[in-house]
Design a protein around this motif. Structure first.
Motif, PDB file in Angstrom:
ATOM      1  N   ILE B 282      -4.710 -13.887  -6.774  1.00 36.39           N
ATOM      2  CA  ILE B 282      -4.933 -12.300  -5.606  1.00 36.39           C
ATOM      3  C   ILE B 282      -5.461 -11.607  -4.645  1.00 36.39           C
ATOM      4  CG2 ILE B 282      -5.875  -9.953  -5.659  1.00 36.39           C
ATOM      5  CD1 ILE B 282      -4.855  -9.210  -8.730  1.00 36.39           C
ATOM      6  N   VAL B 283      -5.150 -11.965  -3.459  1.00 33.93           N
ATOM      7  CA  VAL B 283      -5.929 -12.252  -2.118  1.00 33.93           C
ATOM      8  C   VAL B 283      -5.864 -10.980  -1.938  1.00 33.93           C
ATOM      9  CG1 VAL B 283      -5.950 -12.962  -0.003  1.00 33.93           C
ATOM     10  CG2 VAL B 283      -5.439 -14.644  -2.061  1.00 33.93           C
ATOM     11  N   GLY B 284      -7.356 -10.579  -1.549  1.00 34.91           N
ATOM     12  CA  GLY B 284      -7.964  -9.265  -0.672  1.00 34.91           C
ATOM     13  C   GLY B 284      -8.232  -9.408   1.035  1.00 34.91           C
ATOM     14  N   LEU B 285      -7.405  -8.560   0.999  1.00 30.37           N
ATOM     15  CA  LEU B 285      -7.497  -8.823   2.598  1.00 30.37           C
ATOM     16  C   LEU B 285      -8.657  -7.328   3.261  1.00 30.37           C
ATOM     17  CD1 LEU B 285      -6.345  -9.410   5.370  1.00 30.37           C
ATOM     18  CD2 LEU B 285      -5.692  -8.136   5.667  1.00 30.37           C
ATOM     19  N   ALA B 286     -10.207  -7.529   3.983  1.00 29.16           N
ATOM     20  CA  ALA B 286     -10.764  -6.403   4.388  1.00 29.16           C
ATOM     21  C   ALA B 286     -11.456  -5.773   5.322  1.00 29.16           C
ATOM     22  CB  ALA B 286     -12.104  -7.140   3.219  1.00 29.16           C
ATOM     23  N   GLY B 287     -11.474  -5.351   6.293  1.00 27.76           N
ATOM     24  CA  GLY B 287     -11.593  -4.943   7.252  1.00 27.76           C
ATOM     25  C   GLY B 287     -11.495  -3.696   7.320  1.00 27.76           C
ATOM     26  N   VAL B 288     -12.652  -3.244   8.270  1.00 28.98           N
ATOM     27  CA  VAL B 288     -12.148  -1.877   8.963  1.00 28.98           C
ATOM     28  C   VAL B 288     -11.254  -1.548   9.054  1.00 28.98           C
ATOM     29  CG1 VAL B 288     -13.924   0.373  10.821  1.00 28.98           C
ATOM     30  CG2 VAL B 288     -14.745  -2.396   9.983  1.00 28.98           C
ATOM     31  N   SER B 289     -10.773  -0.018   8.929  1.00 26.61           N
ATOM     32  CA  SER B 289      -8.969  -0.079   9.061  1.00 26.61           C
ATOM     33  C   SER B 289      -9.351   0.049  11.175  1.00 26.61           C
ATOM     34  CB  SER B 289      -8.821   1.304   8.700  1.00 26.61           C
ATOM     35  OG  SER B 289      -8.611   2.437   9.969  1.00 26.61           O
ATOM     36  N   ALA B 450       2.458 -13.543  -6.531  1.00 26.84           N
ATOM     37  CA  ALA B 450       1.122 -12.996  -6.145  1.00 26.84           C
ATOM     38  C   ALA B 450       1.177 -11.761  -5.385  1.00 26.84           C
ATOM     39  CB  ALA B 450       1.589 -14.462  -4.159  1.00 26.84           C
ATOM     40  N   VAL B 451      -0.396 -11.492  -5.186  1.00 28.27           N
ATOM     41  CA  VAL B 451      -0.558 -10.381  -4.642  1.00 28.27           C
ATOM     42  C   VAL B 451      -1.205 -10.553  -3.786  1.00 28.27           C
ATOM     43  CG1 VAL B 451      -1.599  -8.073  -5.300  1.00 28.27           C
ATOM     44  CG2 VAL B 451      -0.354  -9.948  -7.233  1.00 28.27           C
ATOM     45  N   LEU B 452      -0.893  -9.549  -2.636  1.00 24.53           N
ATOM     46  CA  LEU B 452      -1.593  -9.461  -1.454  1.00 24.53           C
ATOM     47  C   LEU B 452      -2.369  -8.192  -1.493  1.00 24.53           C
ATOM     48  CD1 LEU B 452      -3.095 -10.567   1.117  1.00 24.53           C
ATOM     49  CD2 LEU B 452      -1.453  -9.753   2.338  1.00 24.53           C
ATOM     50  N   VAL B 453      -4.064  -7.305  -1.284  1.00 23.41           N
ATOM     51  CA  VAL B 453      -4.173  -6.088  -1.134  1.00 23.41           C
ATOM     52  C   VAL B 453      -5.263  -5.936   0.344  1.00 23.41           C
ATOM     53  CG1 VAL B 453      -5.714  -4.749  -2.455  1.00 23.41           C
ATOM     54  CG2 VAL B 453      -4.813  -6.762  -3.687  1.00 23.41           C
ATOM     55  N   VAL B 454      -5.083  -5.093   0.288  1.00 22.75           N
ATOM     56  CA  VAL B 454      -5.425  -4.811   1.814  1.00 22.75           C
ATOM     57  C   VAL B 454      -6.069  -2.879   1.520  1.00 22.75           C
ATOM     58  CG1 VAL B 454      -5.440  -3.514   3.959  1.00 22.75           C
ATOM     59  CG2 VAL B 454      -3.535  -5.005   3.258  1.00 22.75           C
ATOM     60  N   SER B 455      -8.058  -3.409   1.552  1.00 24.51           N
ATOM     61  CA  SER B 455      -8.248  -2.503   0.925  1.00 24.51           C
ATOM     62  C   SER B 455      -9.689  -2.893   2.122  1.00 24.51           C
ATOM     63  CB  SER B 455      -8.353  -2.425  -0.339  1.00 24.51           C
ATOM     64  OG  SER B 455      -9.550  -1.527  -1.181  1.00 24.51           O
ATOM     65  N   GLU B 456      -9.694  -0.972   1.630  1.00 22.38           N
ATOM     66  CA  GLU B 456     -11.231  -0.914   2.364  1.00 22.38           C
ATOM     67  C   GLU B 456     -12.325  -0.342   1.390  1.00 22.38           C
ATOM     68  OE1 GLU B 456     -11.967   1.873   5.992  1.00 22.38           O
ATOM     69  OE2 GLU B 456      -9.969   1.498   6.687  1.00 22.38           O
ATOM     70  N   GLU B 460     -13.884  -2.947  -4.894  1.00 23.12           N
ATOM     71  CA  GLU B 460     -12.282  -3.371  -5.525  1.00 23.12           C
ATOM     72  C   GLU B 460     -11.915  -4.190  -4.860  1.00 23.12           C
ATOM     73  OE1 GLU B 460      -9.365  -0.388  -5.707  1.00 23.12           O
ATOM     74  OE2 GLU B 460      -8.090  -0.984  -3.956  1.00 23.12           O
ATOM     75  N   LEU B 461     -12.466  -4.886  -3.690  1.00 21.58           N
ATOM     76  CA  LEU B 461     -11.528  -5.626  -3.792  1.00 21.58           C
ATOM     77  C   LEU B 461     -12.740  -7.576  -4.801  1.00 21.58           C
ATOM     78  CD1 LEU B 461     -11.290  -5.435   0.208  1.00 21.58           C
ATOM     79  CD2 LEU B 461      -9.389  -6.709  -1.921  1.00 21.58           C
ATOM     80  N   PHE B 462     -13.958  -7.114  -4.591  1.00 23.85           N
ATOM     81  CA  PHE B 462     -14.649  -8.395  -5.073  1.00 23.85           C
ATOM     82  C   PHE B 462     -14.140  -7.704  -6.569  1.00 23.85           C
ATOM     83  CE2 PHE B 462     -16.924  -8.298  -1.054  1.00 23.85           C
ATOM     84  CZ  PHE B 462     -17.469  -9.733  -1.795  1.00 23.85           C
ATOM     85  N   GLU B 463     -13.610  -6.860  -7.391  1.00 23.75           N
ATOM     86  CA  GLU B 463     -13.617  -6.969  -8.652  1.00 23.75           C
ATOM     87  C   GLU B 463     -12.204  -7.672  -9.385  1.00 23.75           C
ATOM     88  OE1 GLU B 463     -13.340  -2.533 -10.844  1.00 23.75           O
ATOM     89  OE2 GLU B 463     -13.257  -3.725 -12.406  1.00 23.75           O
ATOM     90  N   ARG B 467      -9.489 -14.903  -3.954  1.00 22.81           N
ATOM     91  CA  ARG B 467      -9.995 -15.075  -2.790  1.00 22.81           C
ATOM     92  C   ARG B 467      -9.626 -13.685  -1.658  1.00 22.81           C
ATOM     93  NH1 ARG B 467      -6.453 -19.092  -0.021  1.00 22.81           N
ATOM     94  NH2 ARG B 467      -4.990 -18.018  -1.296  1.00 22.81           N
ATOM     95  N   LEU B 468     -10.918 -14.026  -0.118  1.00 24.35           N
ATOM     96  CA  LEU B 468     -10.862 -12.535  -0.026  1.00 24.35           C
ATOM     97  C   LEU B 468     -10.657 -13.316   1.923  1.00 24.35           C
ATOM     98  CD1 LEU B 468     -13.878 -10.876  -1.475  1.00 24.35           C
ATOM     99  CD2 LEU B 468     -11.422  -9.950  -0.785  1.00 24.35           C
ATOM    100  N   LEU B 469      -9.780 -12.622   2.698  1.00 29.37           N
ATOM    101  CA  LEU B 469      -9.229 -12.295   3.664  1.00 29.37           C
ATOM    102  C   LEU B 469     -10.237 -11.183   4.127  1.00 29.37           C
ATOM    103  CD1 LEU B 469      -6.001 -13.686   3.674  1.00 29.37           C
ATOM    104  CD2 LEU B 469      -7.136 -15.334   4.134  1.00 29.37           C
TER     105      LEU B 469
END
Ligand SMILES: Nc1ncnc2c1ncn2[C@@H]1O[C@H](COP(=O)(O)OP(=O)(O)OP(=O)(O)O)[C@@H](O)[C@H]1O
Ligand SMILES: [Mg+2]
Lengths: 355, 511
Positions: B282-289, B450-456, B460-463, B467-469
């Motif tokens: 699971i790859v997370g995409l973090a960022g300010v909306s 393969a899972v890509l999660v976009v979240s603010e 949640e992303l850390f859980e 990997r994180l982008l």
């Protein structure tokens, strides 16, 4: 006490049935007042409007004959309307269909061929679709507004018809009337009975109604169209192409109108003249909406509209009502019908005044 | 003291369900009151009744000791009651300032109002550009507009229905400062959230609803979040099991030097984005909306296509030019952030909405819809994801926010995709269901997808992520291994000024 309008938690099933009844009652009431105010006996007028036209076999035949193209075209248009594709040029597509069908009927080398009628059917369908394909192409490729394009193409079709019957296609033996020669018998639907004009083309309409029902209620294509209409972003999300909704919607309307045009020349008309339709293409838009875009409703809507056409003629001829008055009355009925729909989704509530 | 708001025996039913039953509560001046409960417990319904956007079947509402009889939102506003809806009530086709002007009574001067919005929103830590059209805003930005609209009116009673569901942590901190300030000036606040730590931090009192009834009251500051959760859900919370990831040899999703112009003057331009997502991780995409997530996800999902097909590879196949339908054929599934109108068709019922993306799984035969099968499919989602609904016949818009989210996530997961894109997977979902959704995402990835999660939501992303982008101003950082990074590093990357370029509206306003 105050009244307030509020949305119903869910559309009311009773109102769905009651709405048309209430609308009809209100129309009779408003019409009676209107007729009485102008010095016509309301009962006699309403009788002449709604009962007299259906009093004879000929009346019934005329009723179905006029309802048939309305229902056929409305079915085709509803396909697009469900996806918010606004084809308001069915009148033009009907004219082009009639021209193409008549052209085949007049110029096919063997005027006795049994293939003539099927060929005319194909020509009418094809021509209506081609005429509708122009706005479809422009909308799908260049995002033009299909309302404008279909409407303007109607004027072009009308003028093309006028040009043909005044010029190259004018019947040389027709005393200079702007009309084509009569079609050979093999190019015409044979009436059920030569005393009346109703002919087997009504079966085409019956098939169209069944297809429309299948399409709207059962087919995946119909489902995709309704998604495009209700939530364009969801359609894009699911990968339903907007362009395919545009093409399907416009082509269905064009085909239906083209067939209606063919059935008119190969039926009651038998030839082309500058006026071949009393506005079926436009009236069918109203029929589609009165019928709430579903097959069964469209049949009822078409029958009602056709009756209004006939009744309007009857009262003008027998009672001498002015044409404008019959039009007002027709307008009032349609107004109440569409307005009553509002109460399927909304209701009035009494609210006590502030203490 | 006369309470600011009192509810007596409020009852409200919808066809087939009692949404509120005999609810009474009272809120004092300056009190911050939480309303807690599972998805579909009846929180939003109660708030709409207080605000006058829905009518109770029976019961009484008193504001400052006076009974409100004929109720509607206009009366609420004249009494100083403001509400942020869970599903925003903004006019799409006009600008932010025009939207806000519509909610203000009396004469207004658009330019002055715009200036006011600009300064106020920046002060509240929720910068918005007053001249942008709402149509182009992401949900996070819309939420800011709604909140600022209410704050501008200096309300006496402020109702916030999940206001922080898509706000960044920084904005939440600022919002809480503002709310505390408001409360100290006497404004009462009703606060709904599924994030219990927020409730504990902010709220003085809490009412817990379950199945439309009050099942408990609590003082959140003196109660542990575990206890609160138990009061809400009525059972033990499931525990997360995150087994180590075994990434596939070849990536399932490859993004190679993806650049795309902004959709319009307010959109974000994407610059040279490259990353991989392997099967099994699971790859997370973090960022300010508003930093390009919307653009990137539209390009990945195929809602927007790219002229260079080799910028996006799915299962090794160049796919940049493919539309959403074709990419789904390659095994992609996608949960968008807007659930009403994008992820689901609001007036359509649930089985029709199941068909929206599941039509490839045998629900359509010879061009005809297999209604029975579609109903079964919808019923399976409803059962497995515990969606609270009358059945496959209920319309999507009649579901509570969290339940619709569960339905959409459930639908996409049931498709057993090879590649799953998810935006805000647990937006508005209660703690129990959120844990379940996260667990299902983890299970899906461990089964090879393969899972890509976009979240603010960083927590949640850390859980769940391996990997994180980080996306910032249309650029994506190199991947960070979750175990070797921390919130500070990610937070820093999220607000970094993009490579010497001046940032657009967002940061310009923030400074
Ligand atoms: N317009 C409606 N028509 C029919 N049922 C409705 C309608 N609005 C809400 N409901 C039902 O009422 C119940 C309560 O919904 P409500 O939106 O108040 O829940 P909620 O507590 O806010 O949940 P969430 O945390 O998911 O937002 C749900 O079961 C929902 O399906
Ligand atoms: Mg809610």
């Amino acid at each position: 006490m105050r009244l307030r309008i509020e949305q119903r938690p869910e559309p009311s099933a009773q109102m769905r049935i009651a709405a048309p009844v209430i609308a009809t009652a209100l129309t009779f009431l408003a019409g009676s007042v209107l007729f009485a105010a102008l010095g016509y006996d309301p009962l006699i007028t309403l009788h002449a409007f709604f009962v007299a036209p259906l009093n004879s076999i000929n009346g019934l035949s005329e009723w179905l004959l006029k309802a048939s193209p309305l229902i056929l075209i409305a079915c085709g248009l509803a396909v697009g309307f469900r996806a918010n594709i606004w084809n308001i040029g069915a009148e033009g597509q009907l004219i082009i269909g009639a021209i193409a069908a008549c052209g085949v009927g007049l110029f096919y080398p063997n005027p006795e061929s049994p293939l003539l009628l099927p060929l005319m059917f194909l020509a009418g369908t094809g021509a209506g679709m081609v005429w509708a394909a122009i706005p479809a192409f422009l909308r799908a490729r260049m995002n033009t507004n299909e309302i404008l394009v279909t409407l303007m193409l109607t004027y072009i079709a009308t003028l093309l018809l006028s040009f043909l019957v005044h010029g190259p296609w004018r019947d040389p033996a027709g005393f200079n009337y702007p009309q084509t020669a009569l079609l050979p018998p093999a190019a015409m639907f044979e009436p059920f009975d030569y005393a009346y004009r109703l002919n087997p083309s009504v079966f085409i309409t019956a098939v169209a109604v069944v297809l429309m029902w299948l399409f709207a209620d059962r087919s995946f294509l119909g489902y995709k169209m309704s998604v495009s209409g209700a939530a364009p972003l969801a359609a894009r999300y699911a990968g339903f192409r907007e362009s395919s909704a545009v093409w399907t919607g416009l082509l269905a309307g064009g085909a239906a109108a083209g067939i209606a045009g063919m059935a008119e020349v190969a039926g009651p008309l038998g030839q082309l003249s500058p006026q071949i339709s009393p506005g079926y293409g436009f009236a069918a838009i109203i029929v589609a909406f009165i019928g709430r875009l579903n097959a069964f409703g469209i049949v009822l809507g078409g029958l009602l509209m056709s009756l209004l056409f006939l009744g309007g003629e009857t009262v003008q001829m027998t009672l001498g009502l002015p044409a404008a008055l019959t039009r007002i009355f027709q307008g009032v009925l349609l107004f109440f019908l569409l307005a009553a729909d509002f109460f399927i989704y909304y209701r009035l509530r009494h609210i006590p005044e502030h203490a | 003291m006369i309470p600011r708001l009192e509810l007596h025996n409020i009852t409200k039913s919808y066809p087939g369900i009692v949404a509120n039953e005999d609810i009474s509560l009272s809120i004092q001046r300056g009190e911050v009151h939480a309303v807690l409960g599972e998805n579909g417990a009846g929180k939003s319904t109660l708030m709409k009744i207080i605000y006058g956007a829905a009518q109770a079947d029976s019961g009484e509402i008193y504001c400052d000791g006076k009974r409100i009889e004929a109720h509607n939102p206009a009366i609420s506003r004249s009494l100083g009651i403001e509400m942020v809806y869970q599903h925003f009530a903004l006019f799409e086709s006009v600008s932010v300032v025009e939207n806000i002007a519509l909610a203000i009574k009396g004469v207004f001067d658009l330019d002055r109002l715009a200036a006011e919005i600009k300064t106020l929103s920046a002060r509240y830590g929720m910068p918005i550009d007053p001249h942008r059209r709402v149509h182009d805003l992401s949900v996070g930005e819309r939420q800011r507009v709604e909140i600022v609209r209410c704050l501008l009116q200096s309300p006496k009673l402020l109702i916030l229905d999940e206001p922080t569901s898509v706000l960044t942590p920084q904005a939440v901190v600022k919002l809480f400062e503002t709310l505390r300030q408001l409360a100290s000036e006497g404004c009462s606040i009703v606060y709904i959230s599924h994030k219990l730590d927020e409730v504990q931090e902010l709220c003085d009192t809490a009412t817990v609803l379950r199945n439309g009834r009050v099942t408990g009251v609590a003082r959140p500051k003196e109660t542990t979040s575990l206890e609160l959760a138990r009061m809400m859900v009525g059972s033990q919370l499931p525990e997360m099991h995150v087994s180590p990831s075994v990434p596939s040899e070849k990536p399932v999703l490859e993004v190679r030097g993806l650049s795309a112009p902004a959709r319009d003057e307010y959109g974000t331009e994407l610059t040279n984005i490259s990353f991989d997502v392997h099967g099994g991780e699971i790859v997370g995409l973090a960022g300010v909306s508003g930093n390009g997530q919307a653009e990137l996800i539209a390009l990945l999902s195929g809602e927007r296509t790219h002229s260079r097909s080799e910028t996006i590879l799915i299962g090794g196949r160049p796919s940049g030019h493919l539309g959403a339908g074709e990419r789904r054929k390659l095994g992609m599934a996608f949960v968008p952030e807007e659930r009403l109108g994008r992820g689901a068709v609001p007036p359509h019922c649930l089985w029709e909405n199941a068909l929206l993306t599941a039509h490839r799984t045998g629900l359509v035969r010879k061009g005809l819809v297999e209604r029975g099968q579609a109903r079964d499919f919808a019923r399976r989602i409803i059962d497995r994801f515990k969606v609270k609904a009358n059945g496959p016949q209920s319309s999507a818009q009649s579901l509570s926010g969290g339940n619709l989210q569960k339905f959409i996530v459930g639908r996409e997961l049931t498709l057993e995709p090879k590649l799953l894109l998810v935006s805000q997977p647990t937006w508005g979902v209660d703690v129990g269901a959120a844990a379940f959704i996260r667990q299902t995402l983890v299970d899906l990835s461990r089964a090879g997808a393969a899972v890509l999660v976009v979240s603010e939501e960083l927590d949640e992303l850390f859980e769940i992520c391996d990997r994180l982008l980080v996306i910032s101003n249309g650029r994506v950082s190199p991947p960070l291994i979750r175990k070797q990074t921390n919130r500070e590093e990610i937070g820093l990357l999220m607000t970094r000024v993009g490579h010497g370029e001046a940032r657009r509206s967002e940061v310009a306003l923030e400074n």
